[in-house]
Scaffold this motif. Structure first.
Motif, mmCIF file in Angstrom:
data_model
loop_
_atom_site.group_PDB
_atom_site.id
_atom_site.type_symbol
_atom_site.label_atom_id
_atom_site.label_comp_id
_atom_site.label_asym_id
_atom_site.label_seq_id
_atom_site.Cartn_x
_atom_site.Cartn_y
_atom_site.Cartn_z
ATOM 1 N N LEU A 18 -9.974 -89.496 7.273
ATOM 2 C CA LEU A 18 -10.986 -89.512 6.286
ATOM 3 C C LEU A 18 -12.171 -90.506 6.635
ATOM 4 O O LEU A 18 -13.336 -90.172 6.530
ATOM 5 N N ARG A 19 -11.944 -91.638 7.300
ATOM 6 C CA ARG A 19 -12.631 -92.643 7.861
ATOM 7 C C ARG A 19 -13.770 -91.962 8.824
ATOM 8 O O ARG A 19 -14.851 -92.495 8.888
ATOM 9 N N THR A 20 -13.277 -91.037 9.658
ATOM 10 C CA THR A 20 -14.061 -90.479 10.545
ATOM 11 C C THR A 20 -15.188 -89.282 10.007
ATOM 12 O O THR A 20 -16.089 -89.125 10.755
ATOM 13 N N MET A 21 -14.928 -89.093 8.720
ATOM 14 C CA MET A 21 -15.974 -88.057 8.262
ATOM 15 C C MET A 21 -17.138 -88.585 7.850
ATOM 16 O O MET A 21 -17.036 -89.706 7.226
ATOM 17 N N LYS A 22 -18.116 -87.852 7.945
ATOM 18 C CA LYS A 22 -19.497 -88.225 7.558
ATOM 19 C C LYS A 22 -19.711 -87.771 6.182
ATOM 20 O O LYS A 22 -19.043 -86.786 5.726
ATOM 21 N N GLN A 23 -20.459 -88.579 5.393
ATOM 22 C CA GLN A 23 -20.835 -88.141 3.809
ATOM 23 C C GLN A 23 -22.458 -88.602 3.962
ATOM 24 O O GLN A 23 -22.845 -89.639 4.360
ATOM 25 N N ARG A 24 -22.989 -87.865 3.009
ATOM 26 C CA ARG A 24 -24.318 -88.083 2.994
ATOM 27 C C ARG A 24 -24.683 -89.516 2.272
ATOM 28 O O ARG A 24 -23.592 -90.239 1.570
ATOM 29 N N ILE A 25 -25.916 -89.923 2.381
ATOM 30 C CA ILE A 25 -26.430 -91.070 1.794
ATOM 31 C C ILE A 25 -26.342 -91.123 0.448
ATOM 32 O O ILE A 25 -26.877 -90.049 -0.180
ATOM 33 N N TYR A 26 -25.729 -92.196 -0.422
ATOM 34 C CA TYR A 26 -25.971 -91.991 -1.854
ATOM 35 C C TYR A 26 -27.340 -92.055 -2.338
ATOM 36 O O TYR A 26 -28.227 -92.520 -1.804
ATOM 37 N N ASP A 27 -27.628 -91.231 -3.414
ATOM 38 C CA ASP A 27 -28.857 -90.910 -4.054
ATOM 39 C C ASP A 27 -29.920 -90.411 -3.252
ATOM 40 O O ASP A 27 -30.809 -90.332 -3.776
ATOM 41 N N THR A 28 -29.407 -89.500 -2.406
ATOM 42 C CA THR A 28 -30.468 -88.948 -1.610
ATOM 43 C C THR A 28 -29.384 -87.626 -1.162
ATOM 44 O O THR A 28 -28.219 -87.444 -1.320
ATOM 45 N N TYR A 29 -30.109 -86.593 -0.897
ATOM 46 C CA TYR A 29 -29.811 -85.332 -0.222
ATOM 47 C C TYR A 29 -29.821 -85.196 1.252
ATOM 48 O O TYR A 29 -29.658 -83.859 1.720
ATOM 49 N N LEU A 30 -29.751 -86.353 1.954
ATOM 50 C CA LEU A 30 -29.857 -86.164 3.306
ATOM 51 C C LEU A 30 -28.285 -86.408 4.037
ATOM 52 O O LEU A 30 -27.788 -87.304 3.661
ATOM 53 N N GLY A 31 -28.020 -85.771 4.916
ATOM 54 C CA GLY A 31 -26.989 -85.946 5.673
ATOM 55 C C GLY A 31 -25.699 -84.796 5.780
ATOM 56 O O GLY A 31 -26.049 -83.955 5.230
ATOM 57 N N PHE A 32 -24.605 -85.353 6.020
ATOM 58 C CA PHE A 32 -23.615 -84.475 6.035
ATOM 59 C C PHE A 32 -22.774 -84.658 4.889
ATOM 60 O O PHE A 32 -22.803 -85.720 3.991
ATOM 61 N N ASN A 33 -21.790 -83.465 4.401
ATOM 62 C CA ASN A 33 -21.010 -83.706 3.203
ATOM 63 C C ASN A 33 -19.417 -83.387 3.586
ATOM 64 O O ASN A 33 -18.908 -82.709 2.962
ATOM 65 N N GLU A 34 -19.056 -83.984 4.733
ATOM 66 C CA GLU A 34 -17.680 -83.586 5.186
ATOM 67 C C GLU A 34 -16.837 -83.936 4.406
ATOM 68 O O GLU A 34 -15.723 -83.341 4.101
ATOM 69 N N LEU A 35 -16.735 -85.282 3.857
ATOM 70 C CA LEU A 35 -15.683 -85.665 2.891
ATOM 71 C C LEU A 35 -15.898 -85.085 1.662
ATOM 72 O O LEU A 35 -14.691 -84.652 1.060
ATOM 73 N N ASP B 174 -16.629 -81.807 1.417
ATOM 74 C CA ASP B 174 -15.894 -80.602 1.841
ATOM 75 C C ASP B 174 -14.534 -80.606 1.737
ATOM 76 O O ASP B 174 -13.818 -79.678 1.353
ATOM 77 N N GLU B 175 -14.124 -81.558 2.370
ATOM 78 C CA GLU B 175 -12.541 -81.761 2.385
ATOM 79 C C GLU B 175 -12.028 -81.871 1.110
ATOM 80 O O GLU B 175 -10.925 -81.154 0.677
ATOM 81 N N ARG B 176 -12.479 -82.587 0.221
ATOM 82 C CA ARG B 176 -12.257 -82.643 -1.322
ATOM 83 C C ARG B 176 -12.191 -81.164 -1.888
ATOM 84 O O ARG B 176 -11.203 -80.648 -2.333
ATOM 85 N N LYS B 177 -13.147 -80.303 -1.619
ATOM 86 C CA LYS B 177 -13.109 -78.929 -2.021
ATOM 87 C C LYS B 177 -11.910 -78.079 -1.452
ATOM 88 O O LYS B 177 -11.271 -77.407 -2.303
ATOM 89 N N MET B 178 -11.567 -78.217 0.043
ATOM 90 C CA MET B 178 -10.596 -77.628 0.368
ATOM 91 C C MET B 178 -9.209 -78.094 -0.276
ATOM 92 O O MET B 178 -8.390 -77.031 -0.305
ATOM 93 N N VAL B 179 -9.163 -79.238 -0.172
ATOM 94 C CA VAL B 179 -7.803 -79.798 -1.045
ATOM 95 C C VAL B 179 -7.576 -79.118 -2.293
ATOM 96 O O VAL B 179 -6.547 -78.720 -2.707
ATOM 97 N N ASN B 180 -8.780 -79.162 -3.071
ATOM 98 C CA ASN B 180 -8.656 -78.541 -4.477
ATOM 99 C C ASN B 180 -8.222 -77.085 -4.607
ATOM 100 O O ASN B 180 -7.510 -76.737 -5.253
ATOM 101 N N ILE C 222 -1.415 -83.996 -3.411
ATOM 102 C CA ILE C 222 -1.657 -84.976 -4.342
ATOM 103 C C ILE C 222 -1.933 -86.420 -3.610
ATOM 104 O O ILE C 222 -2.899 -86.841 -4.148
ATOM 105 N N ILE C 223 -1.320 -86.670 -2.547
ATOM 106 C CA ILE C 223 -1.535 -87.623 -1.609
ATOM 107 C C ILE C 223 -3.230 -87.486 -1.043
ATOM 108 O O ILE C 223 -3.587 -88.608 -1.174
ATOM 109 N N LYS C 224 -3.402 -86.316 -0.597
ATOM 110 C CA LYS C 224 -4.342 -86.324 -0.338
ATOM 111 C C LYS C 224 -5.889 -86.377 -1.430
ATOM 112 O O LYS C 224 -6.894 -87.110 -0.996
ATOM 113 N N ASN C 225 -5.792 -85.974 -2.552
ATOM 114 C CA ASN C 225 -6.440 -86.139 -3.565
ATOM 115 C C ASN C 225 -6.658 -87.963 -3.851
ATOM 116 O O ASN C 225 -7.767 -88.523 -3.812
#
Length: 94
Positions: free
Chosen positions: A33-50, A52-58, A71-74
């Motif tokens: 999970l630490r290798t995944m990219k996530q957008r910068i907070y309060d902006t809509y710039l960047g990636f949403n890999e983390l 997206d991973e949450r959506k796939m697990v759900n 359960i552990i992944k969540n």
């Protein structure tokens, strides 16, 4: 009596093995999970890999509820979001 003691020690041994496997899985998944990219907070710039991973697990939880792996992944995804948020806020202060 002796059979009961052997069964108890076997159960304890198997629970120790399962807990070691779970700890190993948590470590490997949190590193992933630490290798995944996530957008910068309060902006809509960047990636949403983390996210997206949450959506796939759900989605997997909906298909096969009650599996310990999901359960552990969540839990690990929640920890990673929290870790990143705290890190972001601590950098924002200074």
């Amino acid at each position: 009596m002796r059979e009961y003691i052997n069964e108890w020690s076997d159960a304890e041994l198997s629970s120790n093995i399962f807990s070691e496997v779970e700890v190993d899985f948590r470590d490997r998944y949190s590193n992933y999970l630490r290798t995944m990219k996530q957008r910068i907070y309060d902006t809509y710039l960047g990636f949403n890999e983390l996210d997206d991973e949450r959506k796939m697990v759900n989605q997997q939880v909906v298909r096969t509820p009650g599996r310990r792996g999901e359960i552990i992944k969540n839990e690990e995804i929640d920890k990673e979001f929290s870790r990143r948020y705290v890190e972001y806020k601590s950098n924002e202060i200074f």
